[in-house]
Design a protein around this motif. Structure first.
Motif, short mmCIF file in Angstrom:
data_model
loop_
_atom_site.label_atom_id
_atom_site.label_comp_id
_atom_site.label_asym_id
_atom_site.label_seq_id
_atom_site.Cartn_x
_atom_site.Cartn_y
_atom_site.Cartn_z
N SER A 1 23.79 1.59 4.95
CA SER A 1 23.44 0.37 5.68
C SER A 1 23.74 0.53 7.17
O SER A 1 22.97 0.08 8.03
N ASP A 2 24.86 1.20 7.46
CA ASP A 2 25.19 1.48 8.87
C ASP A 2 24.13 2.36 9.50
O ASP A 2 23.68 2.12 10.63
N CYS B 1 20.95 0.48 10.28
CA CYS B 1 21.08 -0.31 11.50
C CYS B 1 20.88 0.55 12.73
O CYS B 1 20.17 0.17 13.68
N ARG C 1 18.02 0.61 15.68
CA ARG C 1 18.39 0.50 17.08
C ARG C 1 17.78 1.63 17.91
O ARG C 1 17.73 1.55 19.13
N ASN D 1 13.17 -3.86 6.04
CA ASN D 1 13.00 -5.27 6.40
C ASN D 1 12.18 -6.00 5.36
O ASN D 1 12.48 -7.13 4.99
N LEU E 1 17.43 -5.16 5.73
CA LEU E 1 17.81 -5.11 7.14
C LEU E 1 18.17 -6.51 7.58
O LEU E 1 17.30 -7.36 7.76
N GLN E 2 19.45 -6.77 7.69
CA GLN E 2 19.93 -8.10 8.06
C GLN E 2 19.87 -8.25 9.58
O GLN E 2 20.69 -7.71 10.30
N LEU F 1 22.29 -7.05 12.72
CA LEU F 1 21.77 -6.05 13.65
C LEU F 1 21.88 -6.55 15.08
O LEU F 1 22.25 -5.81 15.98
N ARG G 1 25.44 -6.20 16.18
CA ARG G 1 25.86 -4.82 16.40
C ARG G 1 25.17 -4.23 17.62
O ARG G 1 25.77 -3.46 18.35
N CYS G 2 23.90 -4.53 17.80
CA CYS G 2 23.14 -3.93 18.88
C CYS G 2 23.34 -4.67 20.19
O CYS G 2 22.94 -4.19 21.21
#
Length: 230
Positions: free
Chosen positions: A166-167, A170, A174, A216, A221-222, A226, A229-230
């Protein structure tokens, strides 16, 4: 010995109408001994005619050609050779163009202005199973996902991803490179590549763009996470 080397070469087809850009790409490919330029063409018709009898391991094509779209060339190429790796090189980075190319089967999308050495490096990475995507394009794709216009929502079968996968997902969305992912997660590049390979397998995809859209579509893809984090 020469015959053995020829068999090991990666045949590349270029479809680009601008003569200067076409020459630059041909010259860049000539610097890599594992790549072999089989044709450098300037239109959809020339490409369609060549593909009627010719075969390439990699297709490097522009979208905007004088007699049509390079997307048609991609589709024809993959119909005749599904194993061909496709890289799009173009001036256009709008979401519709990116989506159309990914849906047609392109595994990589880079913008004109990228240096010849970087393009050759990307071709080799693509052939090795990776799929780098321009950070500019990655941001466009991410913006499209955030707008909620990426197509159907979820499909019934949703694979379970590990926390690390999952990481990685993400960071792919990005637009991070393998090196950047390794630094972010404090792991080796080879470990990142292993996680990416496992992620692609679970999603049944072959490229970064496909991974982002498929994840997605499946609700993996949450976007709120995201964004944070981004």
């Amino acid at each position: 010995m020469l015959n053995s080397a020829a068999k090991a070469s990666i045949d590349v087809l270029i479809v680009e109408d601008d003569a200067i850009t076409r020459s630059m790409l041909a010259a860049a490919i000539a610097t890599e001994p594992h790549l072999k330029l089989v044709a450098a063409l300037g239109s959809v018709k020339e490409a369609q005619d060549w593909l009627a009898t010719g075969r390439a391991d990699m297709l490097l094509t522009d979208i905007g050609l004088p007699d049509g779209s390079g997307i048609g060339v991609i589709r024809t190429c993959l119909q005749r050779n599904p194993d061909c790796d496709v890289m799009v090189i173009t001036m256009s980075s709008d979401e519709e163009s990116v989506l159309a190319c990914i849906e047609a089967g392109a595994a990589e999308y880079v913008l004109k202005g990228t240096g010849g050495i970087d393009i050759v490096r990307s071709l080799m990475e693509l052939h090795a199973g990776g799929s780098p995507i321009s950070p500019v394009v990655a941001r466009k794709v991410l913006a499209r996902l955030r707008s909620g216009k990426s197509g159907p929502a979820m499909v019934p079968q949703t694979p379970a991803l590990t926390r690390r996968e999952s990481d990685i997902l993400c960071l792919i969305a990005r637009g991070d490179s393998y090196d950047a992912m390794a630094r972010e997660l404090c792991v080796s590049v080879s470990t990142v590549q292993t996680h990416v390979k496992n992620l692609y397998g679970k999603l049944s995809v072959h490229s970064r763009g496909e991974a982002v859209f498929e994840a997605n579509r499946r609700g993996l893809l949450q976007m709120h996470a995201l964004k944070a984090r981004c």
